[in-house]
Design a protein around this motif. Structure first.
Motif, PDB file in Angstrom:
ATOM      1  N   ARG A  16       0.837  -1.208   0.000  1.00 40.56           N
ATOM      2  CA  ARG A  16       0.000   0.000   0.000  1.00 40.56           C
ATOM      3  C   ARG A  16       0.869   1.254   0.000  1.00 40.56           C
ATOM      4  N   PRO A  17       0.355   2.331  -0.583  1.00 48.34           N
ATOM      5  CA  PRO A  17       1.070   3.613  -0.496  1.00 48.34           C
ATOM      6  C   PRO A  17       1.133   4.069   0.964  1.00 48.34           C
ATOM      7  N   LEU A  18       2.184   4.776   1.319  1.00 50.18           N
ATOM      8  CA  LEU A  18       2.361   5.227   2.701  1.00 50.18           C
ATOM      9  C   LEU A  18       1.202   6.081   3.191  1.00 50.18           C
ATOM     10  N   TRP A  19       0.647   6.904   2.335  1.00 43.15           N
ATOM     11  CA  TRP A  19      -0.445   7.764   2.782  1.00 43.15           C
ATOM     12  C   TRP A  19      -1.651   6.940   3.210  1.00 43.15           C
ATOM     13  N   GLN A  20      -1.917   5.810   2.531  1.00 45.08           N
ATOM     14  CA  GLN A  20      -3.028   4.949   2.921  1.00 45.08           C
ATOM     15  C   GLN A  20      -2.762   4.270   4.258  1.00 45.08           C
ATOM     16  N   VAL A  21      -1.545   3.806   4.430  1.00 44.89           N
ATOM     17  CA  VAL A  21      -1.168   3.177   5.693  1.00 44.89           C
ATOM     18  C   VAL A  21      -1.269   4.199   6.823  1.00 44.89           C
ATOM     19  N   GLY A  22      -0.722   5.393   6.593  1.00 48.15           N
ATOM     20  CA  GLY A  22      -0.765   6.434   7.611  1.00 48.15           C
ATOM     21  C   GLY A  22      -2.180   6.844   7.961  1.00 48.15           C
ATOM     22  N   ALA A  25      -3.940   3.924   9.898  1.00 48.91           N
ATOM     23  CA  ALA A  25      -3.390   3.830  11.255  1.00 48.91           C
ATOM     24  C   ALA A  25      -3.822   5.027  12.101  1.00 48.91           C
ATOM     25  N   ALA A  26      -3.830   6.212  11.508  1.00 50.41           N
ATOM     26  CA  ALA A  26      -4.231   7.414  12.253  1.00 50.41           C
ATOM     27  C   ALA A  26      -5.699   7.352  12.657  1.00 50.41           C
ATOM     28  N   LEU A  27      -6.560   6.850  11.782  1.00 52.14           N
ATOM     29  CA  LEU A  27      -7.977   6.715  12.128  1.00 52.14           C
ATOM     30  C   LEU A  27      -8.171   5.714  13.264  1.00 52.14           C
ATOM     31  N   ALA A  28      -7.453   4.595  13.196  1.00 48.47           N
ATOM     32  CA  ALA A  28      -7.535   3.611  14.278  1.00 48.47           C
ATOM     33  C   ALA A  28      -6.987   4.195  15.577  1.00 48.47           C
ATOM     34  N   ALA A  29      -5.895   4.935  15.488  1.00 52.35           N
ATOM     35  CA  ALA A  29      -5.302   5.556  16.683  1.00 52.35           C
ATOM     36  C   ALA A  29      -6.215   6.617  17.265  1.00 52.35           C
ATOM     37  N   ALA A  30      -6.896   7.378  16.412  1.00 51.48           N
ATOM     38  CA  ALA A  30      -7.827   8.396  16.896  1.00 51.48           C
ATOM     39  C   ALA A  30      -8.979   7.739  17.646  1.00 51.48           C
ATOM     40  N   ALA A  31      -9.498   6.648  17.104  1.00 47.42           N
ATOM     41  CA  ALA A  31     -10.583   5.927  17.783  1.00 47.42           C
ATOM     42  C   ALA A  31     -10.103   5.376  19.125  1.00 47.42           C
ATOM     43  N   LEU A  70      -4.721  12.141  14.870  1.00 46.26           N
ATOM     44  CA  LEU A  70      -4.748  12.272  13.410  1.00 46.26           C
ATOM     45  C   LEU A  70      -3.630  13.159  12.889  1.00 46.26           C
ATOM     46  N   LEU A  71      -3.459  14.307  13.522  1.00 47.09           N
ATOM     47  CA  LEU A  71      -2.486  15.270  13.002  1.00 47.09           C
ATOM     48  C   LEU A  71      -1.082  15.012  13.513  1.00 47.09           C
ATOM     49  N   ASP A  72      -0.940  14.969  14.830  1.00 45.72           N
ATOM     50  CA  ASP A  72       0.402  14.793  15.391  1.00 45.72           C
ATOM     51  C   ASP A  72       0.932  13.388  15.113  1.00 45.72           C
ATOM     52  N   GLY A  73       0.100  12.395  15.322  1.00 54.56           N
ATOM     53  CA  GLY A  73       0.554  11.027  15.110  1.00 54.56           C
ATOM     54  C   GLY A  73       0.532  10.612  13.654  1.00 54.56           C
ATOM     55  N   GLY A  74      -0.614  10.764  13.023  1.00 47.87           N
ATOM     56  CA  GLY A  74      -0.778  10.284  11.658  1.00 47.87           C
ATOM     57  C   GLY A  74      -0.051  11.095  10.613  1.00 47.87           C
ATOM     58  N   ALA A  75      -0.314  12.389  10.583  1.00 49.11           N
ATOM     59  CA  ALA A  75       0.303  13.233   9.550  1.00 49.11           C
ATOM     60  C   ALA A  75       1.812  13.344   9.750  1.00 49.11           C
ATOM     61  N   ALA A  76       2.227  13.605  10.985  1.00 50.69           N
ATOM     62  CA  ALA A  76       3.667  13.731  11.241  1.00 50.69           C
ATOM     63  C   ALA A  76       4.374  12.395  11.030  1.00 50.69           C
ATOM     64  N   GLY A  77       3.754  11.306  11.472  1.00 51.07           N
ATOM     65  CA  GLY A  77       4.358   9.983  11.287  1.00 51.07           C
ATOM     66  C   GLY A  77       4.488   9.616   9.822  1.00 51.07           C
ATOM     67  N   ALA A 132       1.658   3.136  19.557  1.00 49.64           N
ATOM     68  CA  ALA A 132       1.617   1.675  19.411  1.00 49.64           C
ATOM     69  C   ALA A 132       0.809   1.243  18.192  1.00 49.64           C
ATOM     70  N   ILE A 133      -0.064   2.103  17.717  1.00 44.72           N
ATOM     71  CA  ILE A 133      -0.850   1.782  16.522  1.00 44.72           C
ATOM     72  C   ILE A 133      -0.177   2.311  15.264  1.00 44.72           C
ATOM     73  N   ILE A 134       0.253   3.558  15.284  1.00 44.85           N
ATOM     74  CA  ILE A 134       0.764   4.200  14.071  1.00 44.85           C
ATOM     75  C   ILE A 134       2.180   3.756  13.710  1.00 44.85           C
ATOM     76  N   VAL A 135       3.063   3.710  14.687  1.00 49.36           N
ATOM     77  CA  VAL A 135       4.477   3.430  14.386  1.00 49.36           C
ATOM     78  C   VAL A 135       4.683   2.053  13.757  1.00 49.36           C
ATOM     79  N   PRO A 136       4.145   0.970  14.319  1.00 47.89           N
ATOM     80  CA  PRO A 136       4.369  -0.332  13.675  1.00 47.89           C
ATOM     81  C   PRO A 136       3.769  -0.425  12.273  1.00 47.89           C
ATOM     82  N   ALA A 137       2.591   0.170  12.078  1.00 44.32           N
ATOM     83  CA  ALA A 137       1.968   0.107  10.752  1.00 44.32           C
ATOM     84  C   ALA A 137       2.854   0.782   9.706  1.00 44.32           C
ATOM     85  N   LEU A 138       3.337   1.983  10.021  1.00 48.14           N
ATOM     86  CA  LEU A 138       4.198   2.681   9.067  1.00 48.14           C
ATOM     87  C   LEU A 138       5.551   2.005   8.924  1.00 48.14           C
ATOM     88  N   ALA A 139       6.088   1.488  10.016  1.00 46.29           N
ATOM     89  CA  ALA A 139       7.385   0.807   9.944  1.00 46.29           C
ATOM     90  C   ALA A 139       7.316  -0.417   9.031  1.00 46.29           C
TER      91      ALA A 139
END
Length: 155
Positions: A16-22, A25-31, A70-77, A132-139
């Motif tokens: 998947r493209p990184l933006w989709q992964v991010g 992951a950001a939506l799951a992290a926000a929830a 969403l912003l700090d974790g997802g966009a920045a990550g 714990a949600i965003i970092v492993p997904a993007l990594a």
């Protein structure tokens, strides 16, 4: 279906493209962050802070938790992941190192706030949950080593 021992394991995010992964992951992290907030409020944690340049405590809106994820974790990550993929020889390793450094640095915000100890703990926990949600997904979406086709390889 049999696979050869040399076959790479299938990772759900690798194609998947990184933006989709991010974004996912950001939506799951926000929830998850909203759930942490809800659990804290149900447990009686005040979740009150003073705003910048204000002397009165007010309850932190739950939307702050979601937007922070969403912003700090997802966009920045995601931006960090793009930069690591573009310029690092070992994108995944660099991303993990910088992301973990960022997580540790992010604890300075709750620690230095004027909130109650319980609120500070909940805010710190929410930082860990989001990471714990965003970092492993993007990594997992990043290659371990830059390949010859990557822009990261230099002469």
């Amino acid at each position: 279906m049999a696979t050869s021992p040399d076959a790479a394991p299938h990772r759900p995010w690798s194609g998947r493209p990184l933006w989709q992964v991010g974004l996912a992951a950001a939506l799951a992290a926000a929830a998850a962050s909203v759930l942490v907030y809800g659990a804290a409020r149900a447990a009686g944690v005040p979740m009150e802070l003073t705003e910048i340049f204000d002397n009165e405590f007010a309850r932190m809106p739950v939307t702050n938790m979601a937007f922070g994820a969403l912003l700090d974790g997802g966009a920045a990550g995601t931006a960090l992941a793009y930069a690591c993929r573009r310029w690092a020889r070992r994108p995944r390793r660099l991303f993990m190192a910088v992301a973990m450094t960022g997580l540790i640095a992010s604890f300075s915000l709750p620690i230095t706030s004027d909130a109650s100890t319980a609120t500070k703990v909940v805010l710190a926990i929410s930082h860990v949950v989001v990471a714990a949600i965003i970092v492993p997904a993007l990594a997992l979406a990043l290659p371990r080593v830059a390949t010859l086709g990557d822009d990261a390889v230099r002469n």
